[in-house]
Write an enzyme that holds these catalytic residues in place. Structure first.
Site, PDB file in Angstrom:
ATOM      1  N   GLU A  54      -6.322 -15.326 -23.870  1.00  0.00           N
ATOM      2  CA  GLU A  54      -5.421 -15.506 -22.736  1.00  0.00           C
ATOM      3  C   GLU A  54      -4.782 -16.888 -22.692  1.00  0.00           C
ATOM      4  OE1 GLU A  54      -7.277 -13.287 -19.058  1.00  0.00           O
ATOM      5  OE2 GLU A  54      -8.895 -14.122 -20.282  1.00  0.00           O
ATOM      6  N   HIS A  94       0.822  -1.206   0.000  1.00  0.00           N
ATOM      7  CA  HIS A  94       0.000   0.000   0.000  1.00  0.00           C
ATOM      8  C   HIS A  94       0.858   1.259   0.000  1.00  0.00           C
ATOM      9  CE1 HIS A  94      -3.867  -2.128   1.546  1.00  0.00           C
ATOM     10  NE2 HIS A  94      -3.844  -2.029   0.238  1.00  0.00           N
ATOM     11  N   ASP A 104      -1.610 -13.312 -18.878  1.00  0.00           N
ATOM     12  CA  ASP A 104      -1.960 -14.729 -18.769  1.00  0.00           C
ATOM     13  C   ASP A 104      -1.486 -15.522 -19.987  1.00  0.00           C
ATOM     14  OD1 ASP A 104      -3.059 -15.250 -16.296  1.00  0.00           O
ATOM     15  OD2 ASP A 104      -5.030 -14.496 -16.844  1.00  0.00           O
ATOM     16  N   CYS A 141      -4.586  -5.692 -24.174  1.00  0.00           N
ATOM     17  CA  CYS A 141      -4.849  -5.002 -22.901  1.00  0.00           C
ATOM     18  C   CYS A 141      -3.898  -5.454 -21.793  1.00  0.00           C
ATOM     19  CB  CYS A 141      -6.294  -5.215 -22.458  1.00  0.00           C
ATOM     20  SG  CYS A 141      -6.735  -6.928 -22.144  1.00  0.00           S
TER      21      CYS A 141
END
Length: 834
Positions: A697, A460, A721, A768
């Site tokens: 993928e 984070h 992927d 993408c």
């Protein structure tokens, strides 16, 4: 001895329970009940000898020495207390019919394997005969078991027997030694004549007693050891220890690794010939020239003993509530500064403060006269140790979040507010690790860079640093913590390097590079709304990958020509129930309105499974979830979820350029089933058609692109992927991550096949995956004939500007050359002649 029904419900022989631990009577003999009421009542009188920390199982010790365990549901330990409310505690005396545990039937029924509740006599060898009732029963009125007690003589070993022990080892079971693994352990120990004991710290338990094992409350990765005495002691220890290291037959148990390199953080480099160059990993790009400032962790003096338990409990609760108010203030501050999405990090911190296990551990220590501060610190450290050891890097990073909130509460308990450092100008802040609070509270007028020994790209702190545009390098050598304050340094966040004591020439070069980068960024941003057209007139559409509404706003600002991938998972994750059709409709409509009628919005249907589980959708354990139920397979297995999402998309698509995209399509039958659902919902809603696409993928989809192109309107290649499946390498594996490169010639050939198959039927192809945002890959993708690039939002201006400097002919020549190379490294070495 008579046991009464703990619920109103229907009885079932324990041998028919769909769990071998119970059906094979490994825990003990007894009976099962399918409950229709939600309050567990005591089937007999006695003392509560054990209450599991997940609140799903309780054991009553009767005056006759019988141990009666009631285990609500199957695999309910995985809920970690969610939906359960204990009404008693260990040591309480109870009468038959007293309320023991309440539970939410909807939550437990939807998330657990079954509601079947087992009433088990864990020391069944003290019972000479069992009589089992049948059929429907009413709580506290009808008998479920009649026990005929017989004489019992505990097996003993000779006093002179030598005690042998094992070395300590860590428990690999994800939920520790709950009922199932405890039963297997007990069953193994009972095979031997020797006495066998399990040790955790200074506590021990008879390894032949399920209740005693569970009473140790051994969690995942906790250290234990075994001891035994008797004629077959060594054989007993050898078999029992090996079985425990293998997880006692429990799925999901993995051997605990002694040393682990977190994903995104490479091992600390060996001492180099240049002591002034420290190398780590890029957590946030950018260039900074300033001076080292060491940030030391504030130390607390924590008293061990406290006042009366009631006073200490109230002190802890007050400190937790005060900490929540501080976190809410931080959340509002970040949201007011325009970072509403990352402000949610502190909302998650508030949820950590409500963790029932955390509070249980702290309250148990308070009951033993520990101070609230000592008890809280111990509870936090216990949870941090478990989280830090997990192989899931995002969960391991959450340990840092827990440390953050833990210290916040500790400060409130001890009356020590967080100390604030006096910082010089141009400070490069150095620390062992940084918490989200540290990063969110940065004085941006003085702090220009961050360096840590721990942490990584998915923490984070790194996420917030990127949102603040602050360079950050993590995973540096521990020598970093010995660097003196005010040491001049140059931090290159993009390269993951920290150079100490640079000479003037190096400083001048860094300043010049920083100015050049800033100038180019400004120029790219100024031209961000210009189309991405090559020098010789070839147009490439550049869209955005987004995962929330705020990113849609940013995409438009950055010149995005649409959304090439909306990861709809953000609607489903981090919540306890499925989002409603109305919730989804509102968000899809808001994003579409943000984009306007001329920018396309491609919504990928829910893509979970594998590395993205849903907390409220209990998926079966799989040996290899990446090759199991994920993507469209989940949608087809749970059609109600898929239909709800499709209806919301169809309703939101009115008057917009909205498209549906299915993930993980591997065969035509899956695609046709999904399309049939769309057609059915269109007819019900009486709405028009919508464009349908699929993610490419898996290799087979690329190879069969021409066949798929007859059935869809477009393709979008998910290179992340596609690369891991083609190269047979887990992209989350710390030792293989560096070898997984989407510019491998084999991947490029699959992209080419996809483009050729699609164009043969007049369909367009986008990319993408992360490679679309890689400047080294863009010329190759253009040369391979890709029509659209969907990139991360901050990269949009840069990628569009790069395309405007390319020539299609040169890109095609470059792509052809790359296809015939042998490795991704060779591909990255070739240069484009503009």
């Amino acid at each position: 001895m008579v046991l009464k029904a703990p619920f109103t419900g229907y009885l079932l022989p324990i041998t028919e329970v769909p769990d071998p631990v119970f059906s094979q009577k490994m825990v003990g003999d007894g009976i099962s009940i399918d409950p229709v009421t939600n309050c567990l009542l005591a089937p007999c009188s006695g003392e509560v000898s054990q209450l599991h920390s997940a609140n799903h199982a309780v054991t009553i010790a009767t005056p006759d020495g019988i141990e009666v365990m009631i285990h609500i549901g199957l695999e309910t330990v995985m809920l970690k207390g969610e939906g359960f409310k204990p009404l008693v505690k260990k040591g309480d005396k109870v009468n038959m019919g007293d309320a023991l545990i309440e539970f939410d039937m909807d939550i437990v029924a939807s998330k657990a394997a079954s509601l079947l509740t087992q009433i088990v006599i864990t020391n069944s060898d003290q019972v000479a005969k069992f009589q089992y009732a049948e059929g429907p029963v009413e709580a506290s009125r009808d008998t479920v078991l009649t026990l005929h007690l017989g004489e019992y003589t505990e097996s003993t070993t000779e006093a002179s027997s030598e005690i042998v022990t094992t070395e300590s080892f860590a428990i690999p079971n994800p939920s520790g030694l709950h009922a199932r693994p405890a039963a297997v352990l007990s069953s193994l120990a009972k095979k031997y004549k020797s006495a066998v004991h399990l040790h955790k710290g200074d506590q021990q338990a008879n390894a032949k007693s399920v209740v005693a094992i569970m009473g140790l409350d051994v969690g995942h990765n906790e250290e234990v050891y075994l001891s035994a005495s008797g004629e077959d002691a060594e054989a007993a220890l050898a078999e029992v220890k090996n079985a425990m290291l293998d997880g006692l037959g429990e799925k999901g148990a993995e051997p605990v690794k002694k040393k682990r390199v977190p994903h995104g953080v490479k091992p600390h480099p060996e001492t180099s010939d240049d002591p002034n160059l420290l190398c780590g990993v890029s957590a946030s790009p950018g260039l900074a020239h300033g001076f080292i400032v060491q940030k030391k962790q504030q130390q607390f003096d924590v008293p061990e003993t406290g006042e009366a338990p009631a006073i200490e409990r109230q002190m802890l609760q007050t400190a937790i509530e005060h900490s929540k108010q501080q976190l809410l203030a931080l959340q509002h501050k970040m949201a007011a500064d325009g970072d509403a999405e990352n402000a949610k990090i502190f909302e998650a911190h508030c949820e950590l403060l409500d963790d029932p296990d955390l509070l249980d551990i702290a309250n148990d220590a308070i009951d033993q006269n520990k101070s609230a501060a000592f008890a809280w610190q111990d509870a936090v450290n216990t949870h941090v140790k478990v989280l830090s050891s997990l192989s899931n890097d995002l969960m391991a990073q959450r340990a840092n979040d827990l440390r953050d909130v833990g210290r916040r509460v500790l400060g409130c308990l001890l009356g020590e507010e967080e100390s604030h450092m006096e910082l010089p100008e141009n400070a490069i802040l150095v620390a062992e690790d940084l918490t989200p609070s540290d990063t969110a509270n940065l004085d941006r007028s003085k702090v220009i860079g961050l360096c840590t020994v721990l942490g990584g790209t998915s923490s984070h702190a790194a996420i917030i640093a990127r949102s603040l545009d602050v360079p950050y390098v993590a995973g540096l050598n521990e020598h970093l913590l010995e660097v003196a304050n005010n040491t001049p340094a140059i931090l290159d966040g993009g390269k993951g390097e920290l150079r100490l004591n640079p000479d003037q020439a190096t400083i001048d070069d860094a300043i010049a590079r920083k100015k050049a980068i800033a100038k180019k960024r400004q120029a790219d941003l100024a031209a961000a709304n210009n189309p991405a057209v090559t020098v010789d007139g070839h147009r490439i559409e550049v869209a955005a990958n987004i995962g929330n509404e705020q990113e849609a706003v940013e995409a438009v600002k950055m010149g995005g020509e649409g959304v090439g991938l909306l990861r709809s998972e953000f609607l489903y994750l981090d919540r306890t129930t499925e989002p409603s059709e109305e919730d989804q409709l509102a968000i899809y409509s808001n994003i579409a309105n943000t984009l306007g009628k001329n920018r396309p919005l491609i919504i990928r249907t829910l893509d979970v499974g594998g590395d993205k589980p849903l907390p409220y959708l209990r998926l079966p354990d799989e040996e290899n979830p990446f090759l199991g139920q994920r993507g469209i397979r989940i949608g087809l297995a749970y059609p109600d979820i898929l239909r709800t999402q499709i209806r919301a998309i169809l309703k939101a698509a009115n008057g917009c350029k909205m498209r549906i995209m299915f993930p993980m399509i591997a065969n035509l039958d899956e695609l046709r089933q999904a399309k049939a659902i769309i057609r059915e919902e269109q007819e019900k809603l009486n709405v028009g058609s919508i464009e349908i696409g699929i993610m490419v993928e898996v290799p087979v989809t690329a190879v069969m692109a021409e066949q798929f192109a007859r059935e869809v309107d477009f393709f979008s290649i998910g290179t992340n992927d596609l690369t891991q499946y083609t190269l047979a390498m887990d992209r989350g594996h710390p030792e293989l991550a560096a070898k997984i490169d989407s510019l491998h010639p084999g991947i490029l050939r699959l992209i080419k096949q996809t483009v050729e198959g699609a164009h043969q039927h007049g369909k367009w192809v986008g990319v993408c995956g992360a490679v679309a945002s890689d400047p080294q890959a863009v010329p190759l993708l253009v040369g391979l004939g890709v029509d659209e690039l969907s990139v991360s939002v901050p990269c949009i201006p840069e990628i569009k500007a790069q395309i405007r400097e390319l020539k299609l002919a040169n890109c095609q020549q470059l792509a052809e050359k790359a296809l015939n190379l042998e490795s991704a490294a060779e591909v990255r070495k070739i240069n484009l002649e503009k």
